[in-house]
Scaffold this active site. Structure first.
Site, PDB file in Angstrom:
ATOM      1  N   HIS A  93       0.858  -1.193   0.000  1.00  9.95           N
ATOM      2  CA  HIS A  93       0.000   0.000   0.000  1.00  9.95           C
ATOM      3  C   HIS A  93       0.891   1.239   0.000  1.00  9.95           C
ATOM      4  CE1 HIS A  93      -3.932   1.896   0.827  1.00  9.95           C
ATOM      5  NE2 HIS A  93      -3.249   2.781   1.536  1.00  9.95           N
ATOM      6  N   ASP A 172     -14.429   2.877   6.159  1.00 10.35           N
ATOM      7  CA  ASP A 172     -13.325   3.716   5.689  1.00 10.35           C
ATOM      8  C   ASP A 172     -13.720   4.517   4.449  1.00 10.35           C
ATOM      9  OD1 ASP A 172     -10.504   4.624   5.823  1.00 10.35           O
ATOM     10  OD2 ASP A 172     -10.498   3.738   3.818  1.00 10.35           O
ATOM     11  N   ARG A 179     -13.429  13.057   5.177  1.00  6.86           N
ATOM     12  CA  ARG A 179     -12.167  13.752   5.485  1.00  6.86           C
ATOM     13  C   ARG A 179     -11.681  14.545   4.286  1.00  6.86           C
ATOM     14  NH1 ARG A 179      -8.721   9.050   6.596  1.00  6.86           N
ATOM     15  NH2 ARG A 179      -7.019  10.561   6.673  1.00  6.86           N
ATOM     16  N   SER A 194      -7.142   4.319   8.911  1.00  7.19           N
ATOM     17  CA  SER A 194      -7.715   4.082   7.585  1.00  7.19           C
ATOM     18  C   SER A 194      -6.908   3.012   6.846  1.00  7.19           C
ATOM     19  CB  SER A 194      -7.699   5.409   6.803  1.00  7.19           C
ATOM     20  OG  SER A 194      -7.811   5.193   5.424  1.00  7.19           O
ATOM     21  N   LYS A 198      -8.190  -1.036   6.593  1.00  7.28           N
ATOM     22  CA  LYS A 198      -8.439  -1.621   5.257  1.00  7.28           C
ATOM     23  C   LYS A 198      -7.574  -2.854   5.025  1.00  7.28           C
ATOM     24  CE  LYS A 198      -7.718   1.879   2.449  1.00  7.28           C
ATOM     25  NZ  LYS A 198      -7.986   3.276   2.706  1.00  7.28           N
TER      26      LYS A 198
HETATM   27  N1  URA Z   1      -4.442   6.369   2.202  1.00  9.44           N
HETATM   28  C1  URA Z   1      -5.448   5.744   2.855  1.00  9.44           C
HETATM   29  O1  URA Z   1      -5.796   4.609   2.533  1.00  9.44           O
HETATM   30  N2  URA Z   1      -6.059   6.396   3.862  1.00  9.44           N
HETATM   31  C2  URA Z   1      -5.721   7.631   4.253  1.00  9.44           C
HETATM   32  O2  URA Z   1      -6.304   8.150   5.180  1.00  9.44           O
HETATM   33  C3  URA Z   1      -4.682   8.271   3.561  1.00  9.44           C
HETATM   34  C4  URA Z   1      -4.046   7.620   2.534  1.00  9.44           C
END
Ligand code: URA
Length: 443
Positions: A93, A172, A179, A194, A198
């Protein structure tokens, strides 16, 4: 407490700097998931969740609160389970960057080195790109799957890249969207919850997270990015996962291409043993760190050698092709696609000197104006649009030399995009000191 009035108390407690309990964060995640399912009948409206997010942004969150929100986000929908897969599962990620096409290389590379890589990705929003938009430039490619189909793809090819389904961590999707429109993205606890929430729902045993740092990143300061990386590793460990974070520079775009099809082309070039060194080196390091973290390599030197070997012998390229074919995509049609309707223009240097800076945000803004990104979630994008840099930071340039090419199917956007792009280049009398791309590793 899942009604309107009860939620006011919760907002007030956070507004006054008090710590919320684990159960309160479960209420928040459940409220967000309900909004995702049925916005018209959700018990807590978006404006109350937004107020809570702003209170959390301004007052901060204790680590125990971040951990509670992370678990609540992961539990707000289904969790994928890869326990029946006979290889270590690794997920990758990024906190979001400009020209960041690393997933397209690191995912097949990790699979070529023996890991199973179930990769769920998102779309572009704001100034950062999204892997799903990039991949959609490949004709025929399918990116939406049910969990059982994902299992087949992972067992068949060792990897897949698919869109994040609404069934996984639905809280999320809502919290991140709120946000994004309430100036509360850049909160360390909210970002950490977040990302890890995930990733827990997506089920891999090891996470490799590319935490961007610099002017084009969520957190420009290296100190704050480092703190984020430490929080992410701690949250993942507390949830029983292995995790390594790489802090990489995002002051300038990564590589030369910014824009969906253009970035897929650059990723293919790297998989073919060409392409910009910065993209190749970062993808190799991400893969090597992932191999070490998941236990496939005993030490980092061995992991680096394995990753380099599988990139250079074409194994990663072969797996990429197999993955695209298994997902219905036609890579030959992508490579041979017609560019007839694409308008192109060159931006040239207004003066001679040293290229001191290529601002990532200004390049992203230019690419977005050309049609490569979106300001609002529902906007259509032009997959061929974007910017290809002709020079790298630190180069000596002469007056009139090409700095970049702009590409678009919407020629009416060229003037505004050129102006935005011109602001990205800072040319000065002194040669700049080189930036380090890999800044820290937290494991
Ligand atoms: N990437 C994400 O998945 N969440 C965030 O809050 C910021 C970047």
């Amino acid at each position: 407490m899942s009604n309107h009035a009860g939620f006011v108390e919760l907002i007030a407690r956070k507004r006054d700097g008090k710590k919320l309990r684990d159960a309160d964060w479960r209420v928040v995640a459940r409220a967000a998931a309900a909004l995702e399912r049925d916005p018209d009948n959700a018990p807590v409206p978006a404006y109350q969740l937004s107020a809570l997010l702003m209170a959390a942004y301004l007052r901060g969150m204790a680590f125990s609160e971040t951990r509670a929100l992370t678990t609540a986000v992961a539990d707000s929908g289904e969790r994928l389970d890869w326990s029946g897969v006979d290889r270590p599962t690794v997920d990758k990620h990024s906190t979001g960057g400009v020209g960041d096409k690393l997933s397209l290389i690191a995912v097949p590379l990790l699979a070529a080195c023996g890991a199973a890589v179930p990769k769920l990705s998102g779309r572009a929003l704001g100034h950062t790109g999204g892997t799903i938009d990039k991949l959609e430039s490949i004709p025929g490619l399918r990116l939406e799957y049910a969990a059982a189909e994902l299992d087949g793809l992972l067992r068949g090819n060792g990897c897949f890249i698919a869109g994040h389904s609404a069934a996984l961590a639905p809280a999320d999707a809502v919290l991140y969207h709120l946000r994004d429109v309430t100036a509360t993205v850049s909160s360390r606890p909210l970002v950490a919850a977040s990302i890890v929430g995930k990733k827990l729902a997506a089920g891999a045993g090891t996470f490799v997270i590319d935490v961007k740092s610099g002017r084009g990143a969520i957190f420009p300061s290296q100190r704050e990015s480092l703190r984020l990386a430490r929080d992410i590793v701690r949250l993942a460990r507390d949830a029983g996962r292995r995790c390594v974070c790489l802090l990489t520079g995002m002051d300038q775009p990564l590589g030369r291409a910014v824009g969906n099809a253009l970035e897929v082309e650059e990723a293919l070039a790297v998989l073919d043993g060409e392409g910009p060194g910065a993209v190749r080196d970062t993808a190799l390091e991400l893969a090597a760190r992932g191999l070490k973290a998941c236990g496939l390599s005993g030490n980092i030197d061995e992991a680096r050698e394995a990753a380099r070997g599988r990139l250079d012998d074409g194994a990663a390229r072969e797996i990429f092709e197999r993955m695209i074919t298994a997902q219905g995509g036609d890579l030959c049609a992508f490579v041979k696609r017609s560019r007839d309707s694409i308008a192109e223009e060159t931006l040239t240097a207004p003066r001679a000197g040293w290229l001191r800076r290529i601002g990532a945000r200004a390049v992203a803004r230019s690419a977005m104006l050309l049609g490569a990104g979106r300001e609002k979630a529902a906007e259509a994008i032009d997959h061929e649009a974007g910017v290809v840099l002709a020079v790298e930071r630190g180069a000596r340039v002469e007056t009139g030399q090409s700095l970049a090419r702009l590409h678009t199917r919407r020629p009416e956007t060229l003037a505004a995009a050129r102006k935005a792009l011109a602001g990205a280049f800072v040319i000065g009398g002194e040669r700049p000191t080189p930036h380090r791309l890999l800044r820290e590793v937290v494991e």
